[in-house]
Design an enzyme around this catalytic site. Structure first.
Site, mmCIF file in Angstrom:
data_model
loop_
_atom_site.group_PDB
_atom_site.id
_atom_site.type_symbol
_atom_site.label_atom_id
_atom_site.label_comp_id
_atom_site.label_asym_id
_atom_site.label_seq_id
_atom_site.Cartn_x
_atom_site.Cartn_y
_atom_site.Cartn_z
ATOM 1 N N ASP A 108 0.928 -1.324 0.021
ATOM 2 C CA ASP A 108 -0.062 -0.023 0.150
ATOM 3 C C ASP A 108 0.877 1.274 -0.023
ATOM 4 O O ASP A 108 1.178 1.820 -1.115
ATOM 5 C CB ASP A 108 -0.968 -0.005 1.366
ATOM 6 C CG ASP A 108 -2.026 0.776 1.157
ATOM 7 O OD1 ASP A 108 -2.005 1.682 0.548
ATOM 8 O OD2 ASP A 108 -3.201 0.611 1.932
ATOM 9 N N GLY A 110 4.003 1.363 0.953
ATOM 10 C CA GLY A 110 5.465 0.859 0.913
ATOM 11 C C GLY A 110 6.255 1.230 1.911
ATOM 12 O O GLY A 110 7.343 0.803 1.814
#
Length: 181
Positions: A108, A110
């Site tokens: 999502d 990172g």
């Protein structure tokens, strides 16, 4: 596949069917098999969400010398990322000189991916690759791009096939999306 599902008062509708998921699992497994030919990789399944994807992927890869271990990081509460990454369960063995493949359910923001890779690189592996079932490129805060992606999806909340809502519905064979997103 059911038409709708209600979990914790939220409505979900079908998004990805089991046969579509398995087709992409086989594709990612084929790419990993090609890239890891002749190696003895260590796959790291990120608990809890990636366990179903990891099991299916690990079986499809068919590398008999491969090993699998489990790590746990957390950044979600309810339906959104907290922005803070916590390591909940650590790496169980020495990985120096090993070819590592992180298996994650979803990327999502990172933030978790960046933290995991940094933690692993500090242990001197030969290589670190990152495979994810789902990637939300529009949600990234770090610019992280996984090496292997089964599906790129919009920034919507999803459940099923290992992904949960407050620990529930990981057992669904299909993936559902929040219809109110």
């Amino acid at each position: 596949m059911e038409n709708k599902l209600v979990v914790n008062g939220l409505k979900f509708v079908p998004y990805l069917k089991e046969d579509e998921i398995m087709k992409q699992v086989r594709r990612v497994a084929s790419e990993l098999r090609r890239d890891l030919e002749g190696k003895q990789p260590l796959f790291l399944c990120v608990l809890n969400g990636a366990f179903i994807f990891a099991a299916d992927l690990f079986r499809e890869i068919g590398i008999n010398d491969a090993q699998i271990a489990f790590v746990r990081y957390a950044s979600y509460e309810g339906t959104s990322s907290t922005g803070k990454v916590r390591q909940m369960m650590g790496l169980p063995e020495n990985i120096e000189g090993r070819d590592i493949v992180i298996i994650e359910d979803i990327v999502d923001t990172g933030l978790t991916a960046d933290r995991m890779i940094a933690d692993l690189k500090a242990k001197n592996p030969a290589s670190v690759r990152f495979a994810t079932l789902l990637h939300k490129p529009a949600s990234t805060k770090t610019g992280f791009v996984p090496d292997y992606v089964a599906f790129s999806i919009p920034p919507k909340f999803i459940i099923g096939y290992g992904l949960d809502l407050d620990g529930k519905v990981r057992n669904l064979r299909d993936i559902y999306v929040n219809s109110e997103d």
